[in-house]
Motif scaffolding. Structure first.
Motif, mmCIF file in Angstrom:
data_model
loop_
_atom_site.group_PDB
_atom_site.id
_atom_site.type_symbol
_atom_site.label_atom_id
_atom_site.label_comp_id
_atom_site.label_asym_id
_atom_site.label_seq_id
_atom_site.Cartn_x
_atom_site.Cartn_y
_atom_site.Cartn_z
ATOM 1 N N ALA A 1 4.877 49.879 55.900
ATOM 2 C CA ALA A 1 3.699 48.834 55.173
ATOM 3 C C ALA A 1 3.912 47.439 55.544
ATOM 4 C CB ALA A 1 3.824 49.148 53.957
ATOM 5 N N LEU A 2 2.700 46.850 55.612
ATOM 6 C CA LEU A 2 2.522 45.430 55.969
ATOM 7 C C LEU A 2 3.706 44.644 54.974
ATOM 8 C CD1 LEU A 2 1.174 43.405 57.719
ATOM 9 C CD2 LEU A 2 -0.398 43.122 55.784
ATOM 10 N N GLY A 3 4.570 43.906 55.611
ATOM 11 C CA GLY A 3 5.336 43.124 54.651
ATOM 12 C C GLY A 3 6.528 43.898 54.139
ATOM 13 N N GLU A 4 6.693 45.015 54.619
ATOM 14 C CA GLU A 4 7.943 45.839 53.855
ATOM 15 C C GLU A 4 9.203 45.216 54.383
ATOM 16 O OE1 GLU A 4 9.733 50.561 54.559
ATOM 17 O OE2 GLU A 4 7.560 49.981 54.176
ATOM 18 N N THR A 5 10.162 45.391 53.288
ATOM 19 C CA THR A 5 11.475 44.581 53.604
ATOM 20 C C THR A 5 12.715 45.342 53.750
ATOM 21 O OG1 THR A 5 11.766 43.868 51.345
ATOM 22 C CG2 THR A 5 10.671 42.331 52.657
ATOM 23 N N VAL A 6 13.648 45.108 54.375
ATOM 24 C CA VAL A 6 14.928 45.717 54.434
ATOM 25 C C VAL A 6 16.004 44.792 53.773
ATOM 26 C CG1 VAL A 6 16.771 47.121 55.889
ATOM 27 C CG2 VAL A 6 14.189 47.538 56.105
ATOM 28 N N LYS A 7 16.785 44.993 52.920
ATOM 29 C CA LYS A 7 17.476 44.073 52.417
ATOM 30 C C LYS A 7 19.189 44.426 52.769
ATOM 31 C CE LYS A 7 17.417 42.981 48.046
ATOM 32 N NZ LYS A 7 17.425 43.020 46.703
ATOM 33 N N ARG A 8 20.054 43.591 53.235
ATOM 34 C CA ARG A 8 21.481 43.653 53.902
ATOM 35 C C ARG A 8 22.049 42.491 53.489
ATOM 36 N NH1 ARG A 8 19.404 48.115 54.678
ATOM 37 N NH2 ARG A 8 19.733 49.550 56.200
ATOM 38 N N SER A 9 23.400 42.875 53.040
ATOM 39 C CA SER A 9 24.251 41.842 52.958
ATOM 40 C C SER A 9 25.376 41.584 53.644
ATOM 41 C CB SER A 9 24.924 42.032 51.290
ATOM 42 O OG SER A 9 24.198 41.838 50.501
ATOM 43 N N TYR A 10 25.797 40.297 54.224
ATOM 44 C CA TYR A 10 26.787 39.919 55.269
ATOM 45 C C TYR A 10 27.595 39.191 54.634
ATOM 46 C CZ TYR A 10 23.125 42.687 58.152
ATOM 47 O OH TYR A 10 22.418 43.275 58.643
ATOM 48 N N THR A 11 28.738 39.192 55.328
ATOM 49 C CA THR A 11 30.096 38.256 54.653
ATOM 50 C C THR A 11 30.626 37.824 56.138
ATOM 51 O OG1 THR A 11 30.444 39.694 53.015
ATOM 52 C CG2 THR A 11 32.238 38.009 53.615
ATOM 53 N N PRO A 12 30.605 36.144 55.987
ATOM 54 C CA PRO A 12 31.367 35.613 57.200
ATOM 55 C C PRO A 12 32.866 36.002 57.251
ATOM 56 C CG PRO A 12 30.201 33.937 55.659
ATOM 57 C CD PRO A 12 30.380 35.404 54.970
ATOM 58 N N ALA A 13 33.007 36.088 58.693
ATOM 59 C CA ALA A 13 34.691 36.743 58.688
ATOM 60 C C ALA A 13 35.643 35.490 58.258
ATOM 61 C CB ALA A 13 34.819 36.960 60.076
ATOM 62 N N LYS A 14 35.402 34.282 58.034
ATOM 63 C CA LYS A 14 36.408 33.441 57.953
ATOM 64 C C LYS A 14 35.380 32.500 56.822
ATOM 65 C CE LYS A 14 37.490 32.791 62.305
ATOM 66 N NZ LYS A 14 37.691 32.198 63.467
ATOM 67 N N PRO A 15 36.035 31.941 55.704
ATOM 68 C CA PRO A 15 35.389 30.797 55.038
ATOM 69 C C PRO A 15 34.964 29.572 55.951
ATOM 70 C CG PRO A 15 37.672 31.762 53.933
ATOM 71 C CD PRO A 15 37.593 31.993 55.503
ATOM 72 N N SER A 16 35.376 29.291 56.870
ATOM 73 C CA SER A 16 35.001 27.935 57.650
ATOM 74 C C SER A 16 33.810 28.451 58.412
ATOM 75 C CB SER A 16 36.109 27.430 58.269
ATOM 76 O OG SER A 16 36.657 28.175 59.298
ATOM 77 N N GLN A 17 33.426 29.634 58.841
ATOM 78 C CA GLN A 17 32.555 30.061 59.733
ATOM 79 C C GLN A 17 31.031 29.437 59.403
ATOM 80 O OE1 GLN A 17 32.356 34.216 60.306
ATOM 81 N NE2 GLN A 17 30.764 34.342 61.607
ATOM 82 N N GLN A 18 30.418 28.872 60.427
ATOM 83 C CA GLN A 18 29.110 28.217 60.224
ATOM 84 C C GLN A 18 28.109 28.894 60.526
ATOM 85 O OE1 GLN A 18 29.198 24.587 58.986
ATOM 86 N NE2 GLN A 18 31.182 25.183 58.463
#
Length: 177
Positions: free
Chosen positions: A83-100
């Motif tokens: 559908a128009l505007g259909e979204t897919v949600k995912r969560s990601y975590t930086p490998a290191k706390p200092s990752q930019q």
């Protein structure tokens, strides 16, 4: 070979019909409510290794935990109605706390069912880039919630750092790969 068995109809002004559809869409994008995805899109992820389900050559042991590498996490399957505007949600975590910057490769395939990013017919088709600079927090594990919007003429991405509720700059590049 097909002579006499079926009639082949070639409509006149096919290009004009396509042009008319493009103009109508340009004037009112809501005219198209649903599209069919031409490809299966997803990313490669690590999942817990399951004996008998995952191939032994995909096993990675990290900090005493067994992981399966290269698992294809499907966002949209080929020929799926979107559908128009259909979204897919995912969560990601930086490998290191200092990752930019978090760089996530997007893969695609003509097949509907894909197991691994290394399967035949799967290719890298784009890159999702999350700029997490300026969202640092004291949290031990940072979660970046990403929304990818399908169904339009392009795939769009938006992201938020869950701990700080700050917007993360998100971009998808399908040209540079």
């Amino acid at each position: 070979m097909l002579q006499g068995r079926c009639r082949i109809i070639i409509p006149h002004d096919v290009g004009l019909t396509i042009l008319k559809g493009a103009v109508l869409f340009g004037l009112d994008p809501s005219i198209i409510k649903v599209r069919r995805s031409p490809l299966t899109y997803g990313v490669g992820v690590l999942n817990r290794y399951v004996e008998g389900k995952h191939p032994p050559d995909k096993m990675l042991v990290k900090d005493g935990t067994r992981w399966c590498t290269d698992v294809f996490d499907t966002f949209i399957a080929s020929d799926q109605s979107v559908a128009l505007g259909e979204t897919v949600k995912r969560s990601y975590t930086p490998a290191k706390p200092s990752q930019q910057i978090i760089v996530i490769h997007i893969y695609c395939s003509e097949r509907e069912q894909v197991g691994f990013i290394s399967d035949a017919g799967v290719r890298k088709c784009g890159t999702l880039r999350l700029d997490v600079s300026g969202t640092e927090s004291p949290a031990a594990r940072r979660e970046i919630q990403t929304l990818m919007q399908f169904g339009d003429t392009e795939i769009r991405a938006m992201a938020v750092d869950v701990a700080t509720s700050r917007t993360v700059k998100a971009s998808i590049d399908f040209l540079g790969q």
